[in-house]
Design a protein around this motif. Structure first.
Motif, PDB file in Angstrom:
ATOM      1  N   PHE A 157      -4.633  -0.322  -0.812  1.00  0.00           N
ATOM      2  CA  PHE A 157      -4.286  -1.695  -0.409  1.00  0.00           C
ATOM      3  C   PHE A 157      -4.103  -2.608  -1.623  1.00  0.00           C
ATOM      4  CE2 PHE A 157      -5.463  -6.027   0.567  1.00  0.00           C
ATOM      5  CZ  PHE A 157      -4.836  -6.288   1.774  1.00  0.00           C
ATOM      6  N   GLU A 199      -8.919  -2.226   6.415  1.00  0.00           N
ATOM      7  CA  GLU A 199      -8.727  -2.203   7.864  1.00  0.00           C
ATOM      8  C   GLU A 199      -8.407  -3.610   8.343  1.00  0.00           C
ATOM      9  OE1 GLU A 199     -11.064  -0.964  12.006  1.00  0.00           O
ATOM     10  OE2 GLU A 199     -12.091  -0.893  10.058  1.00  0.00           O
ATOM     11  N   PHE A 219      -4.850   0.425   9.556  1.00  0.00           N
ATOM     12  CA  PHE A 219      -5.456   0.806   8.288  1.00  0.00           C
ATOM     13  C   PHE A 219      -4.388   0.802   7.207  1.00  0.00           C
ATOM     14  CE2 PHE A 219      -8.024   2.708  11.602  1.00  0.00           C
ATOM     15  CZ  PHE A 219      -9.318   2.402  11.192  1.00  0.00           C
ATOM     16  N   ARG A 252       0.235   3.813   2.181  1.00  0.00           N
ATOM     17  CA  ARG A 252       0.341   4.254   3.561  1.00  0.00           C
ATOM     18  C   ARG A 252      -0.319   3.220   4.464  1.00  0.00           C
ATOM     19  NH1 ARG A 252      -2.698   7.004   7.331  1.00  0.00           N
ATOM     20  NH2 ARG A 252      -1.534   8.412   8.743  1.00  0.00           N
ATOM     21  N   PRO A 306      -9.171   0.869  -2.130  1.00  0.00           N
ATOM     22  CA  PRO A 306      -8.623   2.194  -1.779  1.00  0.00           C
ATOM     23  C   PRO A 306      -8.211   2.266  -0.310  1.00  0.00           C
ATOM     24  CG  PRO A 306     -10.654   2.402  -3.044  1.00  0.00           C
ATOM     25  CD  PRO A 306     -10.537   0.964  -2.666  1.00  0.00           C
ATOM     26  N   ARG A 307      -8.930   1.512   0.545  1.00  0.00           N
ATOM     27  CA  ARG A 307      -8.606   1.533   1.966  1.00  0.00           C
ATOM     28  C   ARG A 307      -9.046   0.209   2.580  1.00  0.00           C
ATOM     29  NH1 ARG A 307      -7.068   5.217   5.737  1.00  0.00           N
ATOM     30  NH2 ARG A 307      -7.863   5.051   7.871  1.00  0.00           N
ATOM     31  N   ASP A 310      -3.899   2.279   3.173  1.00  0.00           N
ATOM     32  CA  ASP A 310      -4.395   3.035   2.021  1.00  0.00           C
ATOM     33  C   ASP A 310      -3.815   2.438   0.743  1.00  0.00           C
ATOM     34  OD1 ASP A 310      -5.812   4.756   3.629  1.00  0.00           O
ATOM     35  OD2 ASP A 310      -4.176   6.215   3.782  1.00  0.00           O
ATOM     36  N   GLY A 342       0.826  -1.193   0.000  1.00  0.00           N
ATOM     37  CA  GLY A 342       0.000   0.000   0.000  1.00  0.00           C
ATOM     38  C   GLY A 342       0.863   1.246   0.000  1.00  0.00           C
ATOM     39  N   GLU A 383     -13.115  -1.783   1.745  1.00  0.00           N
ATOM     40  CA  GLU A 383     -14.205  -0.960   1.241  1.00  0.00           C
ATOM     41  C   GLU A 383     -14.006  -0.757  -0.258  1.00  0.00           C
ATOM     42  OE1 GLU A 383     -16.737  -0.089   2.987  1.00  0.00           O
ATOM     43  OE2 GLU A 383     -15.958  -0.765   4.928  1.00  0.00           O
TER      44      GLU A 383
END
Length: 864
Positions: free
Chosen positions: A131, A154, A127, A116, A151-152, A129, A114, A164
């Motif tokens: 991914f 968890e 988390f 971040r 996009p993100r 970002d 990712g 998501e």
């Protein structure tokens, strides 16, 4: 020194905040040459393992209680590894913040990338970002990789990952353009991967093919690739036929235990009701077994033909199947393959693939139970067989029940006085058949029944027009027949100083027959008109001595290769065979005289016949092997009966031996010619030439070629010709061509096909028409037979197909065209289309659909 400094920079461990001396303000420290202890959390202790850090540069910020690692930062916590351009550790919160080319490697080898990441100091929660995740699993000798992106995402305690607007696929991204959509993927509003239950949940999802949405799935779940067994629904199967209506199968797999499971498959059919299926499987310490049950109470039995062409009178239909394999020890194993059906059409009508049926051309289910033992130089096998014909043209009463069949084979070194090899073989076979199977000579159009459907006649159960020796033969005798055979043989090879090879041999064969023929019921009482058959006990003894002589002449011509000329002579002395034509013949009917059987001690294929008389086999072969890999072999020879009764001149109850090329004192000539320019290409021709005028009596010629790596093509083509054998039922010659080919268009795309061309089918049609016309003229009832010429080149069978296969997808489409015989001699077509789609890790779907408009004899009353 520069190299040493580089290594130190890469491997130094940075000081932990809990241990390091306080520094004022924001201080930068380089890791080059520094040895440092392990990082701890704000409490001075981590749960279990310590957090280790490697980087090119450290930035300590005591004001904010953080440490930042820059340049090839690499953090280790137990089996997990975090890599990034920059990593910041916050002592107060125990959080790790990674940026730039972030890569997290899990304990199982899974990789998450990712832009971040915000994680706990044990990397289990946080988390991500942008991914990108990859999971790699070895399954069945292949590597399966699955990929998630979002996009993100968890992470929750290292057990669940939530995405998501995520996507899931098993396809590799395009190397040239990674942003190109994969061949297939699942896009969902939310995806949850539960690592504890190894389940992937999809909410509000869509299946995309090459980026194009093709199916909407409100909610579903699937096991991740690490799971081999998990309770849940399997891929549904869709059905659409005229007789069954439209329907769907919904298999549900129940993982009862690690070593046994149950699959329940209800199939909802709009025209016939509910077909129930259940399969139980269990693996034990030394093997496995399974049981499969199928059954349905039909709501529309009239969709199927009435007896004897179908099961139109049955309400309930079903089957039971079972398979077992058990290894008693390293030398002995036992098992079974069993199938039972309420009627011969059930498996085909309801598209149930029996595990013992391998092709669409030959439909027969074989049930067997066995015990096998294997030693270093010995073999034991005991079996029982039950054959179930699955075609309307099979009469079950003519199928034998064979039990037992016992074979034993043992080889030992000969006694010191004689040396060589001693071999002992034994066989016991017992079979029972209810109805005698007759064969007209030549093959006639006489049948026991000829029911018609929609004006098309379907003759059933071939028989003889005239029950008389020479015009009728017996391929299977009704009653119970048991035979026990034993053979003791010895052989030894000697090579003299001139290179001559002498192999003397001897054997003693004994057979005991216990025959109890049935001469009542059906046409069994007509068997004595065809052959005089022994009733009760009969014995046979066959001693033999012989000598095999070979004298190879070898010359090495360097680049032209090694040339070998080898004359071969063989002589066998034994008494004449007794009781020819008075005993059953079940296992010795496939007599083929060619180059492969010329030097056999006994040319019969089974124990029911024993070749007798004094015979010599003469021939020779010439071969060339070159350093470049070229191989050529030429072989030619004949067999001569010197004394005694020629076993092949007098046919048995099945007329075996006649029209074989061995029935005269001097046999036909047989030969072989083979050329292999390399290991990938072979041309071979086998032929039998008539003794009197040298005309071709039998010919098989063809080639096989594999052109890789220059061309991804594999082909084989063979032409066959067999002259007429009227005493075996073939009144005219037979001629045909077979061909197969597979071409890999690309490493992923392929096409394949096969052809069977009957060049003499028009003669069968003409003979059948002549017989039908004669019958009509003698009894003018019904319509006048008409003649339809099928042409010189008749496509007897064909299959064509192609497909695509890569690391994540397999798609194949095949068309099969197989014949179905009718009374008119014109074969109708059973045309089948097979479509198979597999999305690796998600499941597969199969569609098998018969096409065409012909009424066929597979039990279906209406057009499919």
């Amino acid at each position: 020194m520069r190299k040493v400094a580089h290594i130190l920079r890469k491997t130094a461990l940075l000081a932990a905040l809990a241990f390091a001396a306080p520094l004022a303000g924001g201080v930068s420290a380089h890791a080059q040459g520094m040895a440092a202890p392990k990082l701890g959390n704000s409490g001075g202790k981590l749960r279990g393992d310590k957090l280790l850090v490697e980087a090119n540069e450290l930035i300590y910020d005591n004001d904010h209680n953080t440490v930042t690692a820059r340049g090839n930062a690499e953090l280790h916590f137990g089996p997990r590894t975090l890599q990034a351009d920059s990593v910041r550790y916050d002592r107060a919160s125990g959080r790790v913040f990674a940026q730039g080319n972030v890569r997290l490697t899990e304990a199982d080898g899974g990789v998450v990338t990712g832009e971040r990441m915000e994680l706990s100091d044990d990397f289990k929660t946080g988390f991500v970002d942008a991914f990108r995740g990859q999971q790699t699993v070895e399954r069945r000798a292949e590597t399966v990789r699955t990929r998630f992106s979002a996009p993100r995402a968890e992470r929750l305690n290292g057990e669940q990952t939530s995405f998501e607007a995520g996507s899931y696929t098993a396809c590799e991204p395009c190397k040239d353009n990674p942003e190109t959509p994969p061949l297939w993927q699942i896009r969902a509003k939310k995806i949850i991967h539960d690592n504890e239950t190894h389940t992937i949940y999809f909410d509000d999802s869509t299946l995309e093919i090459a980026g194009i949405p093709v199916a909407y799935l409100p909610y579903f779940e699937a096991a991740d690739p690490t799971v081999k067994r998990k309770t849940g629904f399997l891929t549904p199967r869709f059905i659409s036929t005229t007789a069954l209506g439209r329907g769907v199968s919904l298999p549900y797999f129940i993982n009862l235990a690690p070593n046994y499971d149950l699959t329940i498959t209800p199939t909802l059919l709009s025209r016939q009701g509910v077909l129930g299926q259940a399969e139980f499987r269990q693996r034990i310490d030394n093997g496995f077994y399974n049981i499969r049950l199928s059954g349905i109470s039909q709501t529309t039995p009239s969709a199927f033909l009435p007896s004897p062409l179908g099961a139109g009178e049955r309400d309930f239909r079903g089957s039971v199947e079972s398979q077992g394999r058990f290894y008693i020890n390293d030398r002995w194993r036992t098992g079974w393959d069993l199938v039972g059906v309420t009627d011969k059409w059930f498996l085909d009508n309801y598209r149930i693939r029996n595990q013992n049926i391998t092709t669409d051309y030959f439909r027969e289910a074989t049930s067997t139970a066995y015990l096998i033992g294997q030693g270093d130089r010995s073999w034991f096998e005991a079996r029982g067989y039950y054959f179930k014909g699955l075609s309307s043209f099979d009469w079950q009463k003519q199928q034998p029940i064979v039990a037992p069949v016992i074979d034993y084979d043992k080889r030992i070194n000969g006694p010191a006085e004689i040396g060589g090899e001693v071999r002992f073989q034994a066989n016991i076979t017992s079979l029972t058949r209810e109805t005698t199977q007759f064969q007209g000579l030549p093959r006639t159009s006489s049948y026991l029944f000829s029911p018609s459907v929609n004006g098309v006649s379907f003759p059933l159960y071939q028989t003889c027009t005239v029950f008389q020796r020479g015009l009728c033969s017996i391929d299977g005798l009704a009653g119970t027949n048991t035979r026990a055979s034993a053979e003791l043989s010895w052989r030894r090879s000697f090579i003299d100083e001139w290179g001559q090879k002498f192999t003397p041999f001897a054997y003693l064969r004994t057979d005991a027959f216990f025959t109890n023929p049935s001469f009542s019921g059906y046409q069994n009482d007509l068997a004595p008109q065809v052959a005089k058959i022994d009733d009760g006990f009969a014995g046979r003894v066959m001693p033999a001595v012989g000598l095999d002589y070979r004298y190879p002449f070898v010359a090495n011509f360097g680049a032209l290769g090694v040339h070998t000329l080898e004359p071969i002579g063989q002589i066998i002395a034994r008494p004449s065979e007794t009781r020819i034509g008075r005993l059953p013949n079940e296992d010795a009917q496939s007599l083929v005289f060619d180059d492969t059987s010329l030097f056999e001690w006994d040319k019969f294929s089974g124990y029911d016949r024993a070749e007798g008389g004094v015979r010599t086999n003469l021939g020779g072969q010439y071969s060339v092997v070159t350093p470049s890999g070229w191989y050529t072999n030429i072989m030619f020879g004949e067999s001569i009966q010197l004394a005694g009764v020629n076993s092949f001149r007098r046919g048995d109850i099945a007329n075996v031996g006649l029209d074989s090329g061995l029935e005269t004192r001097r046999s036909d000539f047989v030969g072989r010619f083979q050329v292999s320019p390399n290991q990938n290409i072979t041309f071979i021709t086998r032929a039998r030439f008539d003794q009197s005028d040298f005309h071709v009596a039998r010919l098989e010629t063809g080639a096989t070629a594999r052109f890789a790596p220059f061309l991804p093509l594999t082909v084989s083509a063979f032409y066959s010709y067999y002259e007429a054998q009227p005493l075996l039922g073939y009144s005219h010659y037979r001629e045909g061509v077979t061909a197969t080919a597979t071409y890999n268009i690309t490493p992923n795309w392929f096409v394949s096909g096969s052809l069977l061309v009957d060049l003499t089918h028009y003669l069968d049609v003409r003979n059948t028409y002549t017989d039908a016309l004669s019958a009509y003229l003698s009894n003018p009832i019904g319509t006048v037979p008409t003649y339809q010429n099928p042409g010189r080149f008749y496509l007897s069978g064909a299959s064509f197909g192609g497909g695509y296969q890569d690391e994540c997808t397999t798609i194949s489409l095949n068309y099969i065209n197989s014949p179905i015989a009718t009374a008119t001699g014109v074969r109708e077509r059973n045309q089948t289309v097979l479509l198979r789609v597999e999305l690796k890790t998600l499941g597969e779907a199969d569609l098998r659909q018969n096409v065409g408009t012909a009424t066929t004899a597979d039990g279906i009353a209406t057009v499919r």
